[in-house]
Design an enzyme around this catalytic site. Structure first.
Site, PDB file in Angstrom:
ATOM      1  N   CYS A 136     -49.665  30.349 -57.549  1.00 33.78           N
ATOM      2  CA  CYS A 136     -49.828  31.794 -57.415  1.00 33.78           C
ATOM      3  C   CYS A 136     -49.673  32.502 -58.769  1.00 33.78           C
ATOM      4  O   CYS A 136     -50.601  32.525 -59.570  1.00 33.78           O
ATOM      5  CB  CYS A 136     -48.839  32.307 -56.375  1.00 33.78           C
ATOM      6  SG  CYS A 136     -49.192  33.974 -55.772  1.00 33.78           S
ATOM      7  N   HIS A 195     -49.331  28.443 -52.190  1.00 33.26           N
ATOM      8  CA  HIS A 195     -47.986  27.918 -52.451  1.00 33.26           C
ATOM      9  C   HIS A 195     -47.776  26.586 -51.729  1.00 33.26           C
ATOM     10  O   HIS A 195     -47.170  26.553 -50.650  1.00 33.26           O
ATOM     11  CB  HIS A 195     -46.928  28.918 -51.973  1.00 33.26           C
ATOM     12  CG  HIS A 195     -46.746  30.102 -52.843  1.00 33.26           C
ATOM     13  ND1 HIS A 195     -45.915  30.117 -53.940  1.00 33.26           N
ATOM     14  CD2 HIS A 195     -47.303  31.339 -52.774  1.00 33.26           C
ATOM     15  CE1 HIS A 195     -45.943  31.307 -54.515  1.00 33.26           C
ATOM     16  NE2 HIS A 195     -46.782  32.068 -53.837  1.00 33.26           N
ATOM     17  N   GLU A 212     -45.675  24.470 -52.296  1.00 31.80           N
ATOM     18  CA  GLU A 212     -44.235  24.187 -52.254  1.00 31.80           C
ATOM     19  C   GLU A 212     -43.521  24.891 -51.104  1.00 31.80           C
ATOM     20  O   GLU A 212     -42.380  24.561 -50.779  1.00 31.80           O
ATOM     21  CB  GLU A 212     -43.572  24.567 -53.584  1.00 31.80           C
ATOM     22  CG  GLU A 212     -43.346  26.058 -53.802  1.00 31.80           C
ATOM     23  CD  GLU A 212     -44.558  26.832 -54.285  1.00 31.80           C
ATOM     24  OE1 GLU A 212     -44.408  27.999 -54.666  1.00 31.80           O
ATOM     25  OE2 GLU A 212     -45.679  26.270 -54.287  1.00 31.80           O
TER      26      GLU A 212
END
Length: 284
Positions: free
Chosen positions: A102, A196, A198
């Site tokens: 991002c 994202h 993660e």
């Protein structure tokens, strides 16, 4: 052994605010995911937005640097953003491999001469839907094991409006023509995504709750009660991924629920670092 560095994209105030709702700063959460993917890695953290936010070791000691998201808007050019632009330019100059989620993608874009702007389509909230690999993306090692089209956790209101010279877009969707890209400057190589990988479902729920009334005003939810039901569903599914009823209701598949698939780009980046490190050591 790999030594990785996670660069926090937020200011001190920003990461404290996020930790209150998510239970950890973005860098802490990111580092934990990297440690799961690569248990043999030493993972450090730094905060280049801060004055004196240098990493604990010299930059050249790191095999790779991952950059988190951020609540900053890079086109506003606050000092906290400018420090990070300089940080990424130094990483490019030193040829240290980077990955960014991002804000990380936006930061590398600007550091390399591209442009980031507010998205005229507005916020992409919760999940980026129907991300499609480009022709270049289908054969790019960053996206190995990805389907040609997939969903991913996301929250952003800014987009890459123009990639730097020589960069390649590897994924796109209806909200952004650049959902993933490779950027090269000299010997430096950056892989990044607008989403994202993660994030887990608890992270997405925390984001939804943190934005709160702003999402109601923008029409994503009828009221705060509906927002809370949605966030509660995400949290429940995050705790018990066998809740088929919730997954069906929210339209979430294995690309979100399977850690291995959701982390694909991160795992592939780490694998590329291992190959690079092995190649470098065998040629000494």
């Amino acid at each position: 052994m790999l030594r990785l560095l996670v660069a926090e994209g937020n200011t001190l105030e920003g990461r404290r605010h996020i930790a209150e709702s998510a239970g950890a700063t973005p860098a802490e959460s990111y580092a934990e995911v990297l440690r799961i993917i690569a248990p043999e890695a030493v993972v450090d953290m730094c905060a280049p937005a801060d004055a004196g936010g240098a990493p604990p070791q010299a930059l050249e000691s790191y095999d790779g640097v991952a950059i988190t998201g951020s609540s900053l808007n890079i086109y506003q050019r606050e000092i906290e953003s400018l420090r990070q632009i300089d940080f990424v330019r130094e990483l490019f100059a030193r040829g240290i491999p980077m990955f960014g989620s991002c804000w990380g993608l936006q930061l590398a874009t600007v550091a390399a001469g591209g442009e980031v702007e507010p998205n005229p389509s507005g916020l992409e909230v919760g999940f980026a839907r129907k991300i499609a690999l480009t022709d270049r993306g289908r054969v790019h090692p960053m996206h190995a094991d990805r389907d040609v089209m997939f969903d991913a956790p996301a929250i952003h209101g800014d987009i890459v409006a123009r990639l730097p010279q020589g960069a390649i877009a590897t994924a796109r969707n209806a909200m952004s023509d650049v959902q993933a890209a490779e950027i090269r400057v000299g010997q430096g190589v950056f892989w990044g995504v607008q989403y994202h990988p993660e994030y887990n479902l608890h992270d997405v729920a925390a984001v939804i709750r943190r934005y709160g009334q702003a999402l109601v005003i923008k029409g994503f939810f009828a009221d705060l009660a509906e927002l809370e039901r949605y966030a509660a569903d995400l949290s429940a599914l995050g705790t018990d991924r066998q809740r088929r009823d919730i997954a069906w209701r929210l339209g979430l598949g294995s690309d979100i629920l399977d850690d291995r698939l959701r982390w694909a780009e991160l795992s592939n980046w780490i694998a590329s670092l291992v190959r690079r490190k092995t190649s470098r050591e065998t040629t000494k």
